[in-house]
Design a protein around this motif. Structure first.
Motif, PDB file in Angstrom:
ATOM      1  N   SER A 127      62.747  82.555  40.045  1.00 57.40           N
ATOM      2  CA  SER A 127      62.209  82.667  41.383  1.00 57.40           C
ATOM      3  C   SER A 127      61.052  81.674  41.388  1.00 57.40           C
ATOM      4  O   SER A 127      59.960  81.982  40.894  1.00 57.40           O
ATOM      5  N   SER A 132      59.420  80.818  43.745  1.00 51.42           N
ATOM      6  CA  SER A 132      58.371  81.321  44.651  1.00 51.42           C
ATOM      7  C   SER A 132      57.105  81.675  43.869  1.00 51.42           C
ATOM      8  O   SER A 132      56.028  81.755  44.453  1.00 51.42           O
ATOM      9  N   LYS A 133      57.258  81.930  42.580  1.00 57.47           N
ATOM     10  CA  LYS A 133      56.174  82.491  41.788  1.00 57.47           C
ATOM     11  C   LYS A 133      55.385  81.393  41.068  1.00 57.47           C
ATOM     12  O   LYS A 133      54.665  80.654  41.707  1.00 57.47           O
ATOM     13  N   ASP A 169      66.724  85.254  33.488  1.00 60.95           N
ATOM     14  CA  ASP A 169      65.732  85.101  34.549  1.00 60.95           C
ATOM     15  C   ASP A 169      64.399  84.885  33.840  1.00 60.95           C
ATOM     16  O   ASP A 169      63.860  85.807  33.226  1.00 60.95           O
ATOM     17  N   GLY A 221      64.558  83.221  45.102  1.00 60.48           N
ATOM     18  CA  GLY A 221      64.912  83.649  43.749  1.00 60.48           C
ATOM     19  C   GLY A 221      66.125  84.558  43.774  1.00 60.48           C
ATOM     20  O   GLY A 221      67.001  84.480  42.907  1.00 60.48           O
ATOM     21  N   MET A 222      66.190  85.430  44.782  1.00 58.10           N
ATOM     22  CA  MET A 222      67.342  86.331  44.890  1.00 58.10           C
ATOM     23  C   MET A 222      68.637  85.547  45.049  1.00 58.10           C
ATOM     24  O   MET A 222      69.660  85.908  44.450  1.00 58.10           O
TER      25      MET A 222
HETATM   26  C1  PLP Z   1      60.409  87.661  42.646  1.00 61.88           C
HETATM   27  C2  PLP Z   1      61.466  87.734  41.626  1.00 61.88           C
HETATM   28  C3  PLP Z   1      62.805  87.543  41.965  1.00 61.88           C
HETATM   29  C4  PLP Z   1      63.249  87.308  43.384  1.00 61.88           C
HETATM   30  O1  PLP Z   1      62.734  86.105  43.869  1.00 61.88           O
HETATM   31  P1  PLP Z   1      62.467  85.809  45.457  1.00 61.88           P
HETATM   32  O2  PLP Z   1      61.976  84.401  45.404  1.00 61.88           O
HETATM   33  O3  PLP Z   1      61.467  86.792  45.932  1.00 61.88           O
HETATM   34  O4  PLP Z   1      63.772  85.941  46.142  1.00 61.88           O
HETATM   35  C5  PLP Z   1      63.744  87.587  40.958  1.00 61.88           C
HETATM   36  N1  PLP Z   1      63.384  87.816  39.669  1.00 61.88           N
HETATM   37  C6  PLP Z   1      62.105  88.014  39.312  1.00 61.88           C
HETATM   38  C7  PLP Z   1      61.768  88.272  37.893  1.00 61.88           C
HETATM   39  C8  PLP Z   1      61.101  87.982  40.273  1.00 61.88           C
HETATM   40  O5  PLP Z   1      59.834  88.204  39.923  1.00 61.88           O
END
Ligand code: PLP
Length: 418
Positions: free
Chosen positions: A206, A208-209, A184, A88-89
């Protein structure tokens, strides 16, 4: 399966822009875990390299498993294309560096994810300045706009501040100055909203979430609406990309900074995301339901105060009705009274996992001040809604009666702390 525009959300998650692997009939796009793709002739590879023929050359640049995930993200965010990233970063960084030059300015909310705040600090070394506003509204943003302003960046539902941006209001304002709005939307997800319907220009996640949903892969994705006009008076570096028309932003990203930074998504992680995305609707329905019930429970509990945007007492309640159909996402924050009480509450929980993540199927808790915001100043923490006694809860899909019982016994325990 034909691609149609009138599928409902859960159907679209399974079928829109996706029909398995045409080559084998495999119902999921397999993991093409390779670095390079061979070609019949030097002429053929020349064509692929120069985008004169479709095909794949090298996984840093494109890969069938990653491509399939990107197409599915494009469909569910209703964009014109997507670029997947290693995290996400990196998605946040690339979405911005694609348009920024030394001397440029960003306007952003101060309630951002801690990593993003740190990233904007890093940008200073490259001559890029960020102006933070307490919350992103037309009123706070307008006075900061000048010739150097290149973008307004906001989290739709701030993590962990849980402030909500009025997209129609802010996008109208920034567009009147010829500036794009990058959102975002990690915590909102396409289940709550497609930000492009409300005027956002580029969306990052991101993934990942909630997109992945199982907490098993780090990844990010940038989706473009194709609607913003990158006028070369303000966006000089777009000059060579004007010929791509509405695809200018994506063409610049793919052929430029994203490819050259090498922050491509691994095929395995793209596969895990494509599996995860199929249940996004089911999970979010359950997660948002659990979060609301848990928030209501905390509201009637002594010793803690709760922040959740879908509660009637939240200043964002009306906006949540208007933009998200009343759903408030799956994160809530608590204030326990002191750091000691917050720690005792966290340590007393049976089911919640103590971890720095959100969007998992299991409930996760963290004390943001001593972890995610440990690099931030006191002022930055306060602006981000992070206090010494704040606990962030990423609500999971557990049975709500178990969650309430668990948090109930843990909030009892904090009464023992002086
Ligand atoms: C976790 C997160 C990120 C960063 O994502 P990663 O996958 O950890 O690099 C960016 N923005 C938000 C809102 C997040 O919750």
């Amino acid at each position: 399966m034909k691609v149609g525009d009138n599928m409902q959300f859960n159907t679209a998650l399974l079928h829109q822009n996706f029909s398995g692997d045409a080559y084998t009939g495999s119902t999921l796009m397999p993991v093409y875990q390779v670095s390079a793709f061979s070609h019949e002739s030097a002429e053929q590879l020349e064509k692929v390299f120069n985008q004169k023929a479709s095909g794949f050359a090298y996984t840093r640049i494109s890969n069938p498993t990653v491509d399939s995930f990107e197409k599915r993200m494009t469909a569910i965010e209703k964009g014109i294309g997507a670029v997947a990233c290693s995290s996400g970063m990196s998605a946040v960084a690339m979405s911005l560096l694609n348009i920024l030059e030394s001397g440029d300015e960003i306007i952003a909310g101060s309630g951002l994810f801690g990593g993003t705040i740190d990233l904007f600090e890093d940008f200073r070394a490259f001559g890029i300045t960020t102006h933070f506003v307490n919350s992103v509204t037309a009123e706070t943003v307008e006075p900061l706009i000048n010739k150097k302003t290149k973008v307004v960046f906001a989290e739709l539902i701030g993590n962990p501040k849980l402030d909500v941006v009025d997209l129609n209001e802010v996008s109208q304002l920034v567009h009147s100055y010829g500036i794009p709005l990058i959102i975002d939307s990690t915590t909102a997800t396409p289940y709550l909203i497609n930000p492009f319907d409300y005027g956002a220009d580029v969306v990052v996640h991101s993934s990942s979430k909630y997109i992945n949903g199982g907490g098993n892969s780090i990844s990010g994705v940038i989706v473009d609406s194709g609607k913003f006009q990158w006028k070369t008076e303000r966006y000089r570096s777009f000059e060579p990309y004007q010929k791509y028309g509405k695809f200018a932003y994506l063409a610049k990203l793919r052929n430029g900074i994203w490819r050259n930074f090498g922050c491509c998504l691994s095929p395995v992680n793209a596969f895990m995301n494509s599996v995860g995305i199929e249940t996004l609707g089911l999970r979010m329905e359950r997660l948002c339901g659990n979060a609301l019930k848990l928030a209501e429970f905390f509201e009637s509990t002594d010793g803690v105060s709760v922040n959740y945007p879908a509660l009637k007492t939240s200043p964002y309640y009306e906006l949540v009705q208007k933009q998200f159909g009343g759903k408030g996402g799956a994160i809530l924050t608590l204030r326990a009274g002191s750091k000691e009480k917050a720690f005792r509450l966290i340590n007393s929980l049976k089911y919640a996992t103590i971890a720095t993540n959100i969007g998992d199927v299991r409930t996760l808790v963290i004390h943001p001040s001593s972890t995610i915001y440990t690099h931030s100043s006191e002022e930055q923490k306060r602006n981000a809604g992070v206090y010494d006694d704040t606990i962030r809860i990423s609500v999971g899909i557990e049975d709500i009666s178990d969650l309430i019982e668990d948090f109930s016994q843990a909030t009892e325990k904090i009464k023992e702390v002086k």
